[in-house]
Design an enzyme around this catalytic site. Sequence first.
Site, short mmCIF file in Angstrom:
data_model
loop_
_atom_site.label_atom_id
_atom_site.label_comp_id
_atom_site.label_asym_id
_atom_site.label_seq_id
_atom_site.Cartn_x
_atom_site.Cartn_y
_atom_site.Cartn_z
N CYS A 140 0.84 -1.20 0.00
CA CYS A 140 0.00 0.00 0.00
C CYS A 140 0.88 1.26 0.00
O CYS A 140 1.48 1.58 -1.00
CB CYS A 140 -1.01 -0.02 1.14
SG CYS A 140 -2.44 1.01 0.78
N HIS A 162 -3.52 -4.96 0.14
CA HIS A 162 -2.96 -5.50 1.39
C HIS A 162 -3.06 -7.02 1.40
O HIS A 162 -4.06 -7.56 1.87
CB HIS A 162 -3.76 -4.97 2.60
CG HIS A 162 -3.57 -3.52 2.88
ND1 HIS A 162 -2.62 -3.06 3.74
CD2 HIS A 162 -4.22 -2.43 2.42
CE1 HIS A 162 -2.68 -1.74 3.80
NE2 HIS A 162 -3.65 -1.33 3.01
N GLU A 197 -1.71 -9.03 3.34
CA GLU A 197 -1.62 -9.59 4.70
C GLU A 197 -2.99 -9.95 5.27
O GLU A 197 -3.08 -10.83 6.12
CB GLU A 197 -0.87 -8.62 5.65
CG GLU A 197 -1.60 -7.33 6.03
CD GLU A 197 -1.43 -6.19 5.03
OE1 GLU A 197 -1.13 -6.46 3.84
OE2 GLU A 197 -1.63 -5.02 5.42
N1 GLN Z 1 -1.83 6.91 2.57
C1 GLN Z 1 -1.88 6.12 1.37
C2 GLN Z 1 -3.20 6.29 0.63
O1 GLN Z 1 -4.14 6.78 1.18
C3 GLN Z 1 -1.63 4.67 1.68
C4 GLN Z 1 -2.71 4.04 2.50
C5 GLN Z 1 -2.29 2.76 3.16
O2 GLN Z 1 -1.11 2.43 3.21
N2 GLN Z 1 -3.23 2.01 3.69
O3 GLN Z 1 -3.31 5.91 -0.50
#
Ligand code: GLN
Length: 537
Positions: free
Chosen positions: A382, A508, A510
């Site tokens: 992410c 994600h 995970e």
């Molecule tokens: N802050 C980043 C976004 O909003 C990544 C978000 C995250 O890592 N969950 O895209």
Amino acid sequence: MKLIFVSGGVISGLGKGITASSIGRLLKSRGLKVSAIKIDPYLNIDAGTMNPFEHGEVYVLDDGGEVDLDLGNYERFMDLELGSDHNITTGKVYRSVIENERRGDYLGKTVQIIPHITDEIKHRITSVARESGADVVIVELGGTVGDMESMPFLEAARQLGRDLGREENVMFIHTTLIPIMGSVGEEKTKPTQHSVKELMSIGIRPDMIVGRCSEPISDSARSKIAMFCDVDEKAVISAPDAKSIYAVPLSLEEQGVADYIIERMRLSPLTSGRDMKDWESFLDRILHPTEHVTVAIVGKYTSLADSYLSHLEAFAHAGAERRCKVHIRFIDSDDLLSKGTDLLDGVHGILVPGGFGIRGIEGKIVAARYARENGIPFLGVCLGFQIATIEIGRDVLGLKGANSTEFDPDTKAPVICLMHEQASVSSMGATMRLGSQRVLLAEDSKAAGLYGSTDITERHRHRFEVNPEYIDMYESAGWRFVGRSDDGHRMEVGELKGHPYFVASQFHPEFKSRPMAPSPLHLGLVDAAIAYKNDMD
Ligand code: GLN
């Protein structure tokens, strides 16, 4: 409908969630269909706005629900996919009741905690239980008995006992702490007795007591608890500190927990015997590793391990697959700026996980660069994917000051920008792309090899994405976007050409990692880390 309520007493942090999850796993191993609900007595509607420093990670469900991390334990232990209505909060309950009141649904009556709030709680529990079609639903009550916030939930649980039938349809399991005091190491049962008294004063008599203790509980303590708390002796369960959370189901099994519940609730299991063979061998691979690697997690919530709980579990699952213990070194990304990359000495892999906000960004970029330049296996998730893209933009493409508009709204090279069309809306009101989304992988990618498929779904939680204007530039420099959303517009996975394992995903992985079915990208990192380590030796 059959419900098992799991409450806690004496102190918080007793591992109630692991107890609940383990019991669910055991019932499932008998061929029963199980589901789980977590009750969080706070006023937040959901965990979406909660600080990971305080509460640990925000867990994301398929339907985009941003929930308490215990739901992650349920999904992992019971191998379930839950929806956001499986997390009931005071905020959700009160919101519904107040909305009903404004609509005039209560026909001019005085709206009160009993019966209106308790009815709403009962309604939510029973509808989720019914819709899940489960033989038995485990309902974990967050907080400890005696907390003011928990009162309406305990009252609703008591009423459900009456409504559904206390004899066989509703069971109460109470988890408590049994401290060991003094030089003789005597187990103290008094806190348990007090906590059960408190529960009884609310009208709930527990059917089973799970005593958390640093050691196995002695027979004398067991019978003392049974007598004072009025439960069967074989329903006083010892939950000593375990080497791994995945050992807990087996320890409960040995004490006949599942059999007791099945008999007490007159459940009809499909199999008389348990089927925990796979689980036992999974645990054996966790407890007796033949390989060791160290992976650095470079983030900003590193002071609380729970902030990265699903990553830790994903590494446990991936490590077990290879009989490899993955040692985690938490590194506060700011420290990489002040103390230098010596902090990464001796690591065999680096993970840059998700995150929000500008603090710690530059340190994460240092970590990504270090991994890229030194051929160290790297996984970005992410925010970590966005960081890798920014780093390559600055250092490989020579885009000075390349950044995400999240951190520098005026950057001349906005390689990461706010998503153009928005996919869904989060509780914060900020537009966020949440939950399960389809991702298509290039056939010749490492990711496709690891997933064993080119068509996957993974969970998301982000507002920013790779700016489409830079895609061609990146790809010609070797940062290939080998995973894309099914409409082809959003970049989902990046892989760096010529590096043993420099992989990052917008999603994600995970959150869907399970015992015996690890996250493919974490497994890829572990494999690469093992290879890297063997090369060094
Ligand atoms: N802050 C980043 C976004 O909003 C990544 C978000 C995250 O890592 N969950 O895209």
